[in-house]
Design a protein around this motif. Structure first.
Motif, PDB file in Angstrom:
ATOM      1  N   ARG A 211       0.832  -1.211   0.000  1.00 47.76           N
ATOM      2  CA  ARG A 211       0.000   0.000   0.000  1.00 47.76           C
ATOM      3  C   ARG A 211       0.864   1.258   0.000  1.00 47.76           C
ATOM      4  N   SER A 236       1.442  -6.936  -2.254  1.00 48.72           N
ATOM      5  CA  SER A 236       0.690  -7.364  -1.064  1.00 48.72           C
ATOM      6  C   SER A 236      -0.792  -7.287  -1.420  1.00 48.72           C
ATOM      7  N   THR A 254      -3.405 -15.992   0.897  1.00 50.38           N
ATOM      8  CA  THR A 254      -4.473 -16.177  -0.089  1.00 50.38           C
ATOM      9  C   THR A 254      -3.997 -15.783  -1.494  1.00 50.38           C
ATOM     10  N   SER A 269       3.911  -3.663   5.077  1.00 50.96           N
ATOM     11  CA  SER A 269       4.072  -3.626   6.540  1.00 50.96           C
ATOM     12  C   SER A 269       4.558  -4.956   7.111  1.00 50.96           C
ATOM     13  N   GLN A 273      -0.261 -12.583   7.117  1.00 49.62           N
ATOM     14  CA  GLN A 273      -0.778 -13.229   5.892  1.00 49.62           C
ATOM     15  C   GLN A 273       0.137 -12.974   4.699  1.00 49.62           C
ATOM     16  N   ASN A 288      11.019   0.446   4.043  1.00 49.05           N
ATOM     17  CA  ASN A 288       9.809   0.946   4.683  1.00 49.05           C
ATOM     18  C   ASN A 288      10.138   2.215   5.459  1.00 49.05           C
TER      19      ASN A 288
HETATM   20  P1  FAD Z   1      -0.156  -1.703   4.983  1.00 52.67           P
HETATM   21  O1  FAD Z   1      -0.303  -2.643   6.106  1.00 52.67           O
HETATM   22  O2  FAD Z   1      -1.049  -0.523   4.929  1.00 52.67           O
HETATM   23  O3  FAD Z   1       1.364  -1.241   4.961  1.00 52.67           O
HETATM   24  C1  FAD Z   1       1.868  -0.241   4.125  1.00 52.67           C
HETATM   25  C2  FAD Z   1       3.307   0.017   4.556  1.00 52.67           C
HETATM   26  O4  FAD Z   1       3.892   0.923   3.667  1.00 52.67           O
HETATM   27  C3  FAD Z   1       3.451   0.619   5.958  1.00 52.67           C
HETATM   28  O5  FAD Z   1       4.305  -0.219   6.737  1.00 52.67           O
HETATM   29  C4  FAD Z   1       4.071   1.983   5.732  1.00 52.67           C
HETATM   30  O6  FAD Z   1       4.992   2.338   6.755  1.00 52.67           O
HETATM   31  C5  FAD Z   1       4.771   1.765   4.415  1.00 52.67           C
HETATM   32  N1  FAD Z   1       4.949   3.000   3.612  1.00 52.67           N
HETATM   33  C6  FAD Z   1       4.041   3.948   3.306  1.00 52.67           C
HETATM   34  N2  FAD Z   1       4.582   4.856   2.474  1.00 52.67           N
HETATM   35  C7  FAD Z   1       5.859   4.479   2.252  1.00 52.67           C
HETATM   36  C8  FAD Z   1       6.927   5.017   1.472  1.00 52.67           C
HETATM   37  N3  FAD Z   1       6.760   6.116   0.734  1.00 52.67           N
HETATM   38  N4  FAD Z   1       8.111   4.393   1.498  1.00 52.67           N
HETATM   39  C9  FAD Z   1       8.313   3.255   2.243  1.00 52.67           C
HETATM   40  N5  FAD Z   1       7.324   2.709   2.987  1.00 52.67           N
HETATM   41  C10 FAD Z   1       6.104   3.314   2.987  1.00 52.67           C
HETATM   42  N6  FAD Z   1      -2.124  -9.794   2.665  1.00 52.67           N
HETATM   43  C11 FAD Z   1      -1.225 -10.152   1.745  1.00 52.67           C
HETATM   44  O7  FAD Z   1      -0.290  -9.395   1.434  1.00 52.67           O
HETATM   45  N7  FAD Z   1      -1.334 -11.376   1.118  1.00 52.67           N
HETATM   46  C12 FAD Z   1      -2.323 -12.256   1.394  1.00 52.67           C
HETATM   47  O8  FAD Z   1      -2.364 -13.325   0.793  1.00 52.67           O
HETATM   48  C13 FAD Z   1      -3.273 -11.902   2.379  1.00 52.67           C
HETATM   49  N8  FAD Z   1      -4.263 -12.763   2.718  1.00 52.67           N
HETATM   50  C14 FAD Z   1      -5.141 -12.394   3.723  1.00 52.67           C
HETATM   51  C15 FAD Z   1      -6.103 -13.316   4.140  1.00 52.67           C
HETATM   52  C16 FAD Z   1      -6.956 -12.984   5.165  1.00 52.67           C
HETATM   53  C17 FAD Z   1      -7.978 -13.979   5.612  1.00 52.67           C
HETATM   54  C18 FAD Z   1      -6.870 -11.718   5.776  1.00 52.67           C
HETATM   55  C19 FAD Z   1      -7.792 -11.330   6.896  1.00 52.67           C
HETATM   56  C20 FAD Z   1      -5.930 -10.807   5.363  1.00 52.67           C
HETATM   57  C21 FAD Z   1      -5.059 -11.116   4.324  1.00 52.67           C
HETATM   58  N9  FAD Z   1      -4.084 -10.219   3.887  1.00 52.67           N
HETATM   59  C22 FAD Z   1      -3.157 -10.627   2.976  1.00 52.67           C
HETATM   60  C23 FAD Z   1      -4.091  -8.812   4.317  1.00 52.67           C
HETATM   61  C24 FAD Z   1      -3.083  -8.490   5.387  1.00 52.67           C
HETATM   62  O9  FAD Z   1      -3.643  -8.731   6.657  1.00 52.67           O
HETATM   63  C25 FAD Z   1      -2.678  -6.992   5.313  1.00 52.67           C
HETATM   64  O10 FAD Z   1      -3.826  -6.200   5.403  1.00 52.67           O
HETATM   65  C26 FAD Z   1      -1.940  -6.617   4.041  1.00 52.67           C
HETATM   66  O11 FAD Z   1      -0.874  -7.512   3.812  1.00 52.67           O
HETATM   67  C27 FAD Z   1      -1.384  -5.200   4.180  1.00 52.67           C
HETATM   68  O12 FAD Z   1      -0.803  -4.803   2.976  1.00 52.67           O
HETATM   69  P2  FAD Z   1       0.384  -3.726   2.991  1.00 52.67           P
HETATM   70  O13 FAD Z   1       1.494  -4.203   3.839  1.00 52.67           O
HETATM   71  O14 FAD Z   1       0.667  -3.407   1.581  1.00 52.67           O
HETATM   72  O15 FAD Z   1      -0.344  -2.438   3.602  1.00 52.67           O
END
Ligand code: FAD
Length: 323
Positions: A211, A236, A254, A269, A273, A288
């Motif tokens: 994200r 992700s 998933t 992050s 999962q 990050n």
């Molecule tokens: P976030 O958690 O929002 O993290 C974003 C990160 O980006 C933060 O750490 C922030 O500090 C960093 N950031 C922001 N801007 C910058 C920048 N400019 N430079 C550097 N860093 C920055 N997730 C998966 O990935 N795969 C799966 O298969 C999966 N299956 C799931 C299954 C179930 C049943 C459930 C409930 C959830 C599942 N999820 C899965 C979702 C998982 O729980 C998280 O919500 C998801 O992985 C978060 O994605 P993220 O790390 O991209 O986003």
């Protein structure tokens, strides 16, 4: 005890998938000096046989039929069952790919055999073959032995080292004729969702965005870095849910499970999962902004910073190394 072991070779987009060679290497260990027979299934696939010999197959069996042009579980299981009935192997190795995951349980039932799936290592110890496979989303490993019947396993891509390619190897190619009929599904067309490129599950290098990448446009620097490293782009679920990229790129519980040599997580992050799909990568680099981000707990190298500054710098430096 020497065994005859059969492997399934997978052809995609005009070439053999690497996992076909990894399956041969696993089969060699299982065969314990016995014969390794690779099976090619498709419409016109015999030309791939030599490459299988180069990677260690002793013999190649080819099943060709117009109804095998595209994968269907009915068509492939008919082809494989006919070969297995004729060859009577003591071991079978498939890749733990989308195809292998679909086909192997169906065949195991037809053969009345067990199945050890998602194997990451095969070793021989004290007269037993020991198969290691991850459990609890990669948080632990279990070791299994097969005590009875056919040893049927699927091997996770990128974990078992193929034998060194040797063009002096050759062997016998045997064509088996099977009447492939009564298909309940026919694949008329394959429409690719993502652009052509390195297959995520077989990629040696993955640059994954979360994200933190903030938009579809934000994936461009990641694509450039992946290109310089000859790798693939992953994501992700956060990035997929936000609409920045296609779900086919999703890595995790998933999504796809990957084990590249190098995984570069950008703006991810490190939710449990997500880790389920990548924590067994050989080297993990995390970029990050948040020094407390969970991803740093599994990272071998961590860079606390803005990915939009760090990623282009890495691309520039890797470009210099290439010239
Ligand atoms: P976030 O958690 O929002 O993290 C974003 C990160 O980006 C933060 O750490 C922030 O500090 C960093 N950031 C922001 N801007 C910058 C920048 N400019 N430079 C550097 N860093 C920055 N997730 C998966 O990935 N795969 C799966 O298969 C999966 N299956 C799931 C299954 C179930 C049943 C459930 C409930 C959830 C599942 N999820 C899965 C979702 C998982 O729980 C998280 O919500 C998801 O992985 C978060 O994605 P993220 O790390 O991209 O986003």
């Amino acid at each position: 005890m020497a065994r005859k072991v059969l492997t399934l070779a997978e052809v995609r987009d005009g070439s053999l998938r690497n996992v076909s060679f990894e399956a041969i290497a696993a089969a060699k260990t299982i065969a314990q000096g016995g014969e390794v027979v690779s099976v090619l299934v498709g419409e016109s696939v015999q030309s791939y046989a030599n490459e299988l010999f180069f990677y260690g197959a002793d013999r190649v069996v080819v099943v060709e039929h117009p109804n095998l042009k595209n994968y269907t579980s009915d068509g492939y299981s008919q082809a494989l069952k006919a070969v297995i009935d004729e060859e009577k192997p003591e071991g079978i190795v498939f890749g733990h790919t989308a195809l292998g995951k679909d086909l192997s349980p169906k065949l195991a039932i037809k053969l009345n055999s067990g199945l050890v799936s998602d194997v990451v290592a095969v070793e021989e110890a004290g007269g037993n073959l020991i198969f290691t496979r991850p459990i609890y989303s990669g948080k632990a490993f279990e070791k299994k032995i097969v005590t009875d019947g056919i040893i049927f396993v699927t091997v996770r891509p990128n974990n078992i080292q193929p034998l060194e390619r040797d063009e002096s190897r050759s062997g016998e190619v045997k064509a088996v004729s099977v009447d492939i009929k009564d298909l309940r599904a026919i694949v008329k067309e394959i429409v690719r969702k993502t652009a052509e490129g390195v297959d995520l599950t077989e990629a040696k290098v993955i640059v994954a965005g979360g994200r933190g990448v903030k938009s579809a446009e934000g994936f461009k620097p990641l694509q450039e870095l992946a290109e310089v490293l000859g790798g693939a782009v992953g994501a992700s679920r956060g990035a997929c849910d936000a609409g920045y990229c296609d779900y086919s790129l999703q890595i995790g519980q998933t999504g796809k499970v990957v084990t590249p040599d190098l995984y570069i997580a950008c703006g991810i992050s490190g939710a449990i999962q997500h880790l389920a799909g990548m924590s067994n990568s050989k080297v993990i680099v995390a970029i990050n902004k948040d020094p407390e981000a969970n991803i740093f707990k599994v990272a071998d190298y961590g860079i606390v910073g803005d990915l939009f500054e760090v990623v282009p710098l890495l691309t520039e430096e890797f470009k210099k190394l290439k010239v």
